[in-house]
Design a protein around this motif. Sequence first.
Motif, PDB file in Angstrom:
ATOM      1  N   SER A  19     -72.376  -0.319 -26.317  1.00  0.00           N
ATOM      2  CA  SER A  19     -71.019   0.239 -26.653  1.00  0.00           C
ATOM      3  C   SER A  19     -69.780  -0.090 -25.708  1.00  0.00           C
ATOM      4  O   SER A  19     -69.693  -0.271 -24.489  1.00  0.00           O
ATOM      5  N   SER A  20     -68.429  -0.828 -26.616  1.00  0.00           N
ATOM      6  CA  SER A  20     -67.832  -0.311 -25.469  1.00  0.00           C
ATOM      7  C   SER A  20     -67.243   0.870 -24.381  1.00  0.00           C
ATOM      8  O   SER A  20     -66.082   0.461 -23.143  1.00  0.00           O
ATOM      9  N   ASN A  21     -67.625   1.817 -24.424  1.00  0.00           N
ATOM     10  CA  ASN A  21     -67.428   2.798 -23.454  1.00  0.00           C
ATOM     11  C   ASN A  21     -68.507   2.755 -22.461  1.00  0.00           C
ATOM     12  O   ASN A  21     -68.668   3.830 -21.695  1.00  0.00           O
ATOM     13  N   SER A  22     -69.972   2.188 -22.607  1.00  0.00           N
ATOM     14  CA  SER A  22     -70.881   1.851 -21.341  1.00  0.00           C
ATOM     15  C   SER A  22     -69.768   1.436 -19.785  1.00  0.00           C
ATOM     16  O   SER A  22     -69.370   1.476 -20.731  1.00  0.00           O
ATOM     17  N   SER A  23     -71.157   2.152 -19.165  1.00  0.00           N
ATOM     18  CA  SER A  23     -70.598   1.538 -17.394  1.00  0.00           C
ATOM     19  C   SER A  23     -70.818  -0.273 -17.877  1.00  0.00           C
ATOM     20  O   SER A  23     -71.287  -0.430 -18.439  1.00  0.00           O
ATOM     21  N   TRP A  24     -70.029  -0.499 -16.443  1.00  0.00           N
ATOM     22  CA  TRP A  24     -69.601  -1.548 -16.252  1.00  0.00           C
ATOM     23  C   TRP A  24     -71.284  -2.649 -16.404  1.00  0.00           C
ATOM     24  O   TRP A  24     -71.679  -3.507 -16.653  1.00  0.00           O
ATOM     25  N   ARG A  65     -73.491  -2.806 -19.428  1.00  0.00           N
ATOM     26  CA  ARG A  65     -72.630  -3.934 -19.802  1.00  0.00           C
ATOM     27  C   ARG A  65     -73.072  -4.790 -19.011  1.00  0.00           C
ATOM     28  O   ARG A  65     -73.441  -6.330 -19.682  1.00  0.00           O
TER      29      ARG A  65
END
Length: 351
Positions: A95-100, A103
């Motif tokens: 998801s876009s709000n996962s940690s870098w 990702r």
Amino acid sequence: MFVLPKGIIKRIEAVCRNFLWDNSADYRRATLVGWDTICRPKEEGGLGIKDQEVWNKAMVGRLVDWVATQRDSIWVNWVQSNYLKGQAWMEYKPSSNSSWVWRRICKVKEEMRNGYVNGEWSVQPGGYSPAGCYAWFRGTRPRVQWDKAVWNGWTIPKHQFMGWMVAHKALNTVERLVRFGVVIEEKCYLCGIADETIEHLFCECIYSRRVVVELNKNTAWTFPVRDLVEWCSIRAGTGLQKGVQNAIVMSLMYQVWQQRNRSRNEMSLLRPERVAGLTPLSQFGNKLEEHRFVSLSTGLGRFKNPGGELRVPSLKSGTARIYDPRGGPDEDMPSKKKLCAKALLGSTTGY
């Protein structure tokens, strides 16, 4: 295993690159060989230094493999319960709000997708390994012909680096400096007659040719530098013969280049016979000491060194010198049991 930011990786590479070219971390000038070439394996023309960005991906790939193989660990169980929640790992999208960090792991997973068959890493047998994944990421290139000529156990490291630079034609000759606008005059710093190129410096220059003649006055040596290192790699002879002759060539190139730089920076130059004396076969004494005897396929048989002395060919054909590791005086070997340079190097006609 840490997921390193690209900025940190670039800084690490910069420190390694600067140290390679200037022995410090603050080198600011353009490098002579590209970093991508340097990071290739030695057999592919590089120095075998790892590409830090690719290596970090390969290390992160271990985490990817742990999830793919459902390794029994607290971290994998945590990922399954908090991120995957029953989804297939290879089909999972973060998801876009996962940690870098997460990702980044998922991005590496996408790059590794083609390496998995039925959930198992299939690139190399025995399962996942960072080294195997690193090689897979980097890909393979054709093997160069000169790697064994440069990287052999007989050549000292600084001469090996010199041979590597010549193989890549990366020396800062006058021809190269003129292209960069550093100098205007193109004449050779050694002879002052012709334009200074790598081919001229080692093959055609009167000074360089005189150094070779002084090295072995009984043999007319020439430098086919256009294919010099390739020539070393295909030169006929035994392993010992080829190793010594390649080491001599690398040493000669190093000494000639040192004199070229001395002529440019200090406006002084050693006589060719003195330069030839800087490339003696005595530098191989420690290698021969390990064996205590030398065996050559030249019909001379095996000669055991009495008292631990080292029988190393001299530069004069027909004689050999005894180098005593205990520091005693050296003397000519008896003619009946000599190991002359011509016998060690084989026929050097046209070299």
